[in-house]
Design a protein around this motif. Structure first.
Motif, PDB file in Angstrom:
ATOM      1  N   SER A  44       0.660  -1.113  -0.003  1.00  0.00           N
ATOM      2  CA  SER A  44      -0.041   0.035   0.127  1.00  0.00           C
ATOM      3  C   SER A  44       0.766   1.307   0.213  1.00  0.00           C
ATOM      4  O   SER A  44       0.635   2.120  -0.619  1.00  0.00           O
ATOM      5  CB  SER A  44      -0.933  -0.076   1.159  1.00  0.00           C
ATOM      6  N   PRO A 152      -7.251  10.717  -9.631  1.00  0.00           N
ATOM      7  CA  PRO A 152      -8.110  10.608  -8.296  1.00  0.00           C
ATOM      8  C   PRO A 152      -7.807  11.731  -7.277  1.00  0.00           C
ATOM      9  O   PRO A 152      -7.142  11.720  -6.318  1.00  0.00           O
ATOM     10  CB  PRO A 152      -7.682   9.201  -7.513  1.00  0.00           C
ATOM     11  N   LEU A 155      -8.931  11.950  -3.910  1.00  0.00           N
ATOM     12  CA  LEU A 155      -8.216  11.132  -2.875  1.00  0.00           C
ATOM     13  C   LEU A 155      -6.962  11.485  -2.742  1.00  0.00           C
ATOM     14  O   LEU A 155      -6.189  12.052  -3.520  1.00  0.00           O
ATOM     15  CB  LEU A 155      -8.059   9.668  -3.457  1.00  0.00           C
ATOM     16  N   GLN A 158      -2.321   8.103  -0.705  1.00  0.00           N
ATOM     17  CA  GLN A 158      -2.187   7.064   0.450  1.00  0.00           C
ATOM     18  C   GLN A 158      -3.838   6.454   0.232  1.00  0.00           C
ATOM     19  O   GLN A 158      -3.648   5.112   0.141  1.00  0.00           O
ATOM     20  CB  GLN A 158      -2.397   7.725   1.980  1.00  0.00           C
ATOM     21  N   GLN A 159      -5.037   7.097   0.073  1.00  0.00           N
ATOM     22  CA  GLN A 159      -6.128   6.573   0.134  1.00  0.00           C
ATOM     23  C   GLN A 159      -6.134   6.021  -1.371  1.00  0.00           C
ATOM     24  O   GLN A 159      -6.854   4.702  -1.306  1.00  0.00           O
ATOM     25  CB  GLN A 159      -7.267   7.405   0.090  1.00  0.00           C
ATOM     26  N   ALA A 160      -5.718   6.321  -2.495  1.00  0.00           N
ATOM     27  CA  ALA A 160      -5.785   5.840  -3.647  1.00  0.00           C
ATOM     28  C   ALA A 160      -5.057   4.363  -3.588  1.00  0.00           C
ATOM     29  O   ALA A 160      -5.626   3.523  -4.211  1.00  0.00           O
ATOM     30  CB  ALA A 160      -4.892   6.768  -4.601  1.00  0.00           C
ATOM     31  N   GLU A 162      -4.679   2.685  -1.176  1.00  0.00           N
ATOM     32  CA  GLU A 162      -5.432   1.495  -0.459  1.00  0.00           C
ATOM     33  C   GLU A 162      -6.455   1.075  -1.262  1.00  0.00           C
ATOM     34  O   GLU A 162      -6.833  -0.146  -1.076  1.00  0.00           O
ATOM     35  CB  GLU A 162      -5.769   2.013   0.712  1.00  0.00           C
ATOM     36  N   ARG A 163      -6.975   1.834  -1.876  1.00  0.00           N
ATOM     37  CA  ARG A 163      -8.180   1.389  -2.631  1.00  0.00           C
ATOM     38  C   ARG A 163      -7.907   0.402  -3.757  1.00  0.00           C
ATOM     39  O   ARG A 163      -8.538  -0.517  -3.873  1.00  0.00           O
ATOM     40  CB  ARG A 163      -9.057   2.760  -3.221  1.00  0.00           C
ATOM     41  N   LEU A 164      -6.615   0.837  -4.516  1.00  0.00           N
ATOM     42  CA  LEU A 164      -6.343  -0.114  -5.352  1.00  0.00           C
ATOM     43  C   LEU A 164      -5.812  -1.439  -4.960  1.00  0.00           C
ATOM     44  O   LEU A 164      -6.227  -2.409  -5.323  1.00  0.00           O
ATOM     45  CB  LEU A 164      -5.108   0.547  -6.090  1.00  0.00           C
ATOM     46  N   ALA A 166      -7.163  -2.757  -2.211  1.00  0.00           N
ATOM     47  CA  ALA A 166      -8.341  -3.642  -1.591  1.00  0.00           C
ATOM     48  C   ALA A 166      -8.879  -4.527  -2.667  1.00  0.00           C
ATOM     49  O   ALA A 166      -9.289  -5.337  -2.704  1.00  0.00           O
ATOM     50  CB  ALA A 166      -9.233  -2.536  -0.839  1.00  0.00           C
ATOM     51  N   GLU A 167      -8.951  -3.731  -4.045  1.00  0.00           N
ATOM     52  CA  GLU A 167      -9.432  -4.338  -5.195  1.00  0.00           C
ATOM     53  C   GLU A 167      -8.769  -5.349  -5.583  1.00  0.00           C
ATOM     54  O   GLU A 167      -9.074  -6.491  -5.897  1.00  0.00           O
ATOM     55  CB  GLU A 167      -9.425  -3.242  -6.349  1.00  0.00           C
ATOM     56  N   ARG A 170      -9.020  -8.644  -3.373  1.00  0.00           N
ATOM     57  CA  ARG A 170     -10.281  -9.634  -3.422  1.00  0.00           C
ATOM     58  C   ARG A 170      -9.734 -10.842  -4.159  1.00  0.00           C
ATOM     59  O   ARG A 170     -10.076 -11.889  -3.717  1.00  0.00           O
ATOM     60  CB  ARG A 170     -11.172  -8.849  -4.015  1.00  0.00           C
TER      61      ARG A 170
END
Lengths: 363, 321
Positions: A44, A152, A155, A158-160, A162-164, A166-167, A170
């Motif tokens: 991340s 983004p 965002l 850091q958030q970007a 993390e979001r990537l 998380a995707e 999965r």
């Protein structure tokens, strides 16, 4: 006498050893010569840094280098010369790249005694093809050439990141290594290992430059082979502003000069309206790495000319399969499997043939 | 080769009265080597400058033989004819139709004829000519029965091999220069002359074009010299020169066929013929120095490998004819 003879023959043996070592271990020596020392990063954090670097400046830093693409997909040999698009699916191809800024770029495709060039400078671009002796002047609409990167803006990096992640998390196991080199530069390698057992992809590796966070290489590994089935990356790179001559082009004397507007190079945009109803409705089955695309496919009208030839030669080597849903032909490569059913459906996915046959049953 | 073979071969030629022949007729190959060793030692005592002079004299006489030999002259003349032929054809029939870009460019600039000619000749015809000279080097002498006499001279086998190889390299250079020069003259005579358009679409001055031609001549010569080493290695294996020549030509043809098989793409960079046409790197802007360097390294590797093979074989074999 005997030992003298042995010593003499030792010289060519040593020559073989030295040359063999130089050929085989060139990259290894480069890698061992100095262990890259990059600070450890979690996935991340790495993605966050990369996103921050992408936003900080307008695009990547100036650079020049050689990009090589290698594909060994295990496809049957396709008809068509080395210039045909089908040839891109196999073998190695090389391009030289000079990048000044987001609107100054030169890409050269060297061929044997020929060269194709794309030179972009501001609102003007040139296509040069030495084998047909033609230069094409392309008018770029203002603002074109901006890097089409996701913005983004709402965002933080850091958030970007993390979001990537998380995707990706999965469907894959994500890990980062910091001990590799690409084109002589220390890199972080982001390794995605699919969780789905039915996919043909063993792992995908993305190498990101340790200093500039420019992606330098992507490799896709298929299950059951040690070499990457597909690889695209820099083999040489220098992060220095390239010489200005690279971005200027004056058509040589005695050369056909054509002019094109960028609009006319995109026929799909104008004719899009008329074709809308005919666009095949693509369905997907499954998700993540096991996604299978299902599209209607009419073999008779699908392809003409060279495309037809390619299709026929591919189908000639296909394996006939059947199930409760009917029968069809399956083509398997290292990374992709395709099933053409007799009732006119085409199923494509990076999955095992069994999964594809199973999916053919679900309407 | 066993001692029995030597003595048999030695007796069959025992009528010839030279120290080496007597030695082998005596049935001891070691004695023959001893004689050579003494000869080499005496050459060494003659001093360094004397050695260099002897080397130069030997090379001079070797070059004289090579360039007076009708067969070699005919090969040079035939290859020199090819650029003239290409030039006349392009001039007469024009370059429309499916002619490649570089052939079409010839009609616009005479200098391009040099590049086209080398591109046409480098894959097969020039290598065949080099193979004839390189393959003949040792086997030719052995076949004519003159190798023994050469070795009785205080030269030493290593030096003789070096002279033979240098001779083949000079022939390679002469061949490349001949082709380039006839192409240049034909091009200047038949086509307009001026600034040169490179493959990248950049235009450079005529002077720079000539400079790049010189670079190409050097590169192609290096490629042919690497092939000469291969031919020389084969030449030390046999006493029949046509065998060494044919062997080299077969190797060239086989590697060219291997290159054409798409499944063997991974092999291509290691094959000598792949590198020969690599001189097009000089015609790009900027000059693709890394490609050029890799080509030269490959030539170097081939020269060292086959040169050392030839040396090991030639210095340890029993000379019987």
């Amino acid at each position: 006498m005997r030992t003298g003879k042995l010593v003499r023959w030792g010289v060519p043996v040593a020559a073989v050893a030295v040359i063999g070592a130089a050929v085989a271990a060139g990259p290894v020596i480069a890698a061992v010569g100095a262990d890259p020392v990059l600070p450890e990063r979690t996935a991340s954090r790495l993605l966050a840094d990369a996103a921050a670097a992408a936003r900080r400046s307008d695009g990547p830093p100036p650079m020049s280098g050689t990009v090589t693409k290698t594909a060994s997909l295990g496809l049957p040999q396709l008809p068509g010369g080395p210039e045909s698009p089908a040839a891109l699916l196999s073998g190695a191809h090389e391009a030289k790249v000079w990048y000044g800024s987001h609107d100054r770029l030169r890409v050269a495709l060297p061929g044997e005694m020929s060269e194709k060039n794309l030179i972009v400078n501001g609102e003007q671009a040139w296509l040069w093809d030495s084998s047909s002796n033609t230069a094409t002047k392309i008018k770029m609409p203002a603002g074109e050439g901006q890097p089409v990167t996701p913005q983004p803006t709402d965002l933080t990096p850091q958030q970007a990141g993390e979001r990537l992640l998380a995707e990706a998390d999965r469907h894959s196991t994500v890990s980062v290594t910091n001990t590799d080199r690409v084109a002589g530069r220390p890199v972080y390698q982001l390794v995605l290992t699919p969780k789905d057992p039915a996919t043909l992809v063993r792992e995908v590796r993305l190498a990101v430059d340790g200093e500039t966070y420019v992606p330098l290489r992507v490799q896709v590994y298929a299950k059951g082979s040690a070499e990457p089935a597909f690889e695209l990356g820099f083999t040489e790179i220098a992060f220095e502003p390239p010489a200005e001559e690279n971005f200027t082009f004056t058509p040589p004397q005695g050369v056909k000069v054509e002019e094109k507007d960028l609009g006319s190079l995109r026929p799909d945009e104008r004719s899009h309206e008329g074709h809308k109803q005919e666009d095949p409705p693509v369905k997907t089955v499954g998700d993540g790495w096991g996604t299978i695309a299902v599209l209607p496919f009419d073999r008779a009208s699908a392809a003409e000319g060279e495309g037809r030839q390619v299709l026929d030669s591919v189908l000639a080597g296909a394996t006939p399969v059947s199930g409760s849903w009917g029968s069809g032909r399956i083509v398997k490569s290292k990374l992709l499997t395709a099933l053409l059913t007799d009732d006119g459906r085409l199923l494509v996915g990076a999955v095992t043939p069994d999964r594809l046959i199973e999916a053919a049953g679900t309407r | 080769m066993s001692t029995a073979d030597i003595s048999a071969a030695g007796t069959s030629t025992a009528g010839v009265s030279t120290p080496a022949a007597e030695a082998s007729a005596a049935g001891a190959s070691a004695a023959g080597t001893e004689v050579l060793g003494q000869a080499a030692a005496s050459a060494r005592t003659a001093g360094r400058s004397g050695g260099v002079a002897a080397f130069a004299r030997l090379l001079g006489s070797e070059l004289g033989l090579t360039f007076r030999r009708p067969r070699n002259l005919v090969m040079l003349a035939l290859l020199a004819l090819v650029p003239v032929l290409i030039g006349v054809v392009v001039r007469t029939f024009g370059s429309d139709g499916d002619a490649g870009g570089i052939v079409a460019a010839t009609a616009g600039n005479g200098l391009m004829l040099t590049f086209v000619s080398l591109y046409v000749l480098v894959p097969l015809l020039m290598p065949v000519a080099v193979a004839v000279v390189g393959g003949d080097a040792i086997a030719g002498e052995a076949n004519a029965g003159t190798l023994r006499y050469l070795l009785t001279a205080p030269a030493g086998r290593t030096r003789l091999l070096a002279v033979k190889y240098l001779n083949a390299v000079v022939f390679s250079l002469a061949l490349t220069v001949t082709v380039a020069a006839t192409a240049l003259i034909t091009g200047l005579a038949l086509f307009p002359v001026g600034d040169v358009t490179l493959l990248s679409g950049t235009t450079v001055t005529m002077a720079e074009g000539l400079l790049r031609t010189l670079l190409i001549v050097g590169y192609v010569t290096a490629g042919m010299a690497a092939l000469a080493a291969v031919a020389m290695a084969l030449s030390t294996l046999t006493e029949i020169p046509i065998g060494a020549v044919a062997g080299t030509v077969v190797l060239i043809v086989v590697t060219q066929v291997l290159r054409a098989i798409p499944q063997l793409d991974w092999l291509a960079p290691y094959l000598l013929p792949t590198r020969w046409t690599g001189f097009d790197a000089v015609l790009r802007d900027p000059v693709a120095t890394s490609d050029l360097g890799q080509g030269l390294l490959a030539f170097c590797a081939y020269t060292v490998l086959f040169g050392s093979l030839a040396w090991a074989r030639f210095t340890s074999k029993d000379i019987t004819s």
